[in-house]
Design an enzyme around this catalytic site. Sequence first.
Site, PDB file in Angstrom:
ATOM      1  CG  MET A  91      -1.712  -1.239   1.323  1.00 46.52           C
ATOM      2  SD  MET A  91      -2.593  -1.695  -0.232  1.00 46.52           S
ATOM      3  CE  MET A  91      -3.953  -0.684   0.010  1.00 46.52           C
ATOM      4  CB  VAL A  93       2.454   5.824  -4.482  1.00 46.28           C
ATOM      5  CG1 VAL A  93       2.978   6.240  -5.845  1.00 46.28           C
ATOM      6  CG2 VAL A  93       0.680   5.907  -4.362  1.00 46.28           C
ATOM      7  CG  HIS A 110      -6.264  -2.502  -9.416  1.00 43.00           C
ATOM      8  ND1 HIS A 110      -5.891  -1.688  -8.361  1.00 43.00           N
ATOM      9  CD2 HIS A 110      -7.390  -2.027 -10.054  1.00 43.00           C
ATOM     10  CE1 HIS A 110      -7.039  -0.757  -8.264  1.00 43.00           C
ATOM     11  NE2 HIS A 110      -7.866  -1.005  -9.197  1.00 43.00           N
TER      12      HIS A 110
HETATM   13  C1  GRF Z   1      -5.545  -7.270  -3.460  1.00 40.75           C
HETATM   14  O1  GRF Z   1      -6.982  -7.506  -3.836  1.00 40.75           O
HETATM   15  C2  GRF Z   1      -4.949  -6.770  -4.705  1.00 40.75           C
HETATM   16  O2  GRF Z   1      -5.595  -6.517  -5.871  1.00 40.75           O
HETATM   17  C3  GRF Z   1      -4.709  -5.235  -4.034  1.00 40.75           C
HETATM   18  O3  GRF Z   1      -4.483  -5.603  -2.677  1.00 40.75           O
HETATM   19  C4  GRF Z   1      -5.267  -6.865  -2.007  1.00 40.75           C
HETATM   20  C5  GRF Z   1      -3.893  -7.540  -1.502  1.00 40.75           C
HETATM   21  O4  GRF Z   1      -4.716  -8.596  -1.007  1.00 40.75           O
HETATM   22  N1  GRF Z   1      -3.400  -4.582  -4.749  1.00 40.75           N
HETATM   23  P1  GRF Z   1      -3.616  -9.830  -0.349  1.00 40.75           P
HETATM   24  O5  GRF Z   1      -2.756  -8.913   0.702  1.00 40.75           O
HETATM   25  O6  GRF Z   1      -2.875 -10.540  -1.210  1.00 40.75           O
HETATM   26  O7  GRF Z   1      -4.667 -10.956   0.173  1.00 40.75           O
END
Ligand code: GRF
Length: 213
Positions: A91, A93, A110
């Site tokens: 999370m 950028v 994504h």
């Molecule tokens: C996923 O939905 C991905 O698309 C997004 O963040 C989420 C991560 O899920 N970027 P996880 O931590 O892999 O369970």
Amino acid sequence: MSFNVAVLVSGNGSNLQALIDSPKLAASTVAIVKVISNVPSAFALTRAERANIPSRVIEHRGFDSREAFDRAIVDELQQARVDLVVLAGFMRVITPVLLEAFRYRVVNVHPALLPAFPGMHGVRQALAYGVRVAGCTVHLVDAGVDTGPILAQSVVNVLDEDDEASLAARIHAEEHRLLPQAVCWFAENRVSITEVEGRARARIRRDDHEPRL
Ligand code: GRF
């Protein structure tokens, strides 16, 4: 020789788990050599530990700038001789510091059919908009947010009774299928980038024995 993959995470890490568990990856040259989290409590770190994958916490709060944070990550990745960086629920950028060190070698997953619904709340926004199909995208990362060349997408029908959690669960299942596949393409050296009308576009050289995604 192994194809070294690092996975950057911030949370649950179900996509990391999908990579760990993938029979396709197990049968390939891919080795997950490092997991890096910017969040010390991320469950993804527990998953890494259970799979005996070396992990490292690098907290973004400890740095003066995004660039300095990315520099610390790049140092760690280079030490581990990483070939491909996978952002799996990371999370933050990222900046050109990381992108230039790993040009066309940073992949993101994504939970929406890009270019629709980029950013933090792709599933919620798709539902709120009333789309009839949603899905997920695996793409190369560029300097924008969720804008880089698309590698693979998968479509999920939106049901009338869906809420964010139920739709997200079906999208996640598709992510877990798509992401290991995309990582394999890199390990097999099947991804090429071409410029089409001023925009980088990814192409996957097909393996004739493989069914279309
Ligand atoms: C996923 O939905 C991905 O698309 C997004 O963040 C989420 C991560 O899920 N970027 P996880 O931590 O892999 O369970």
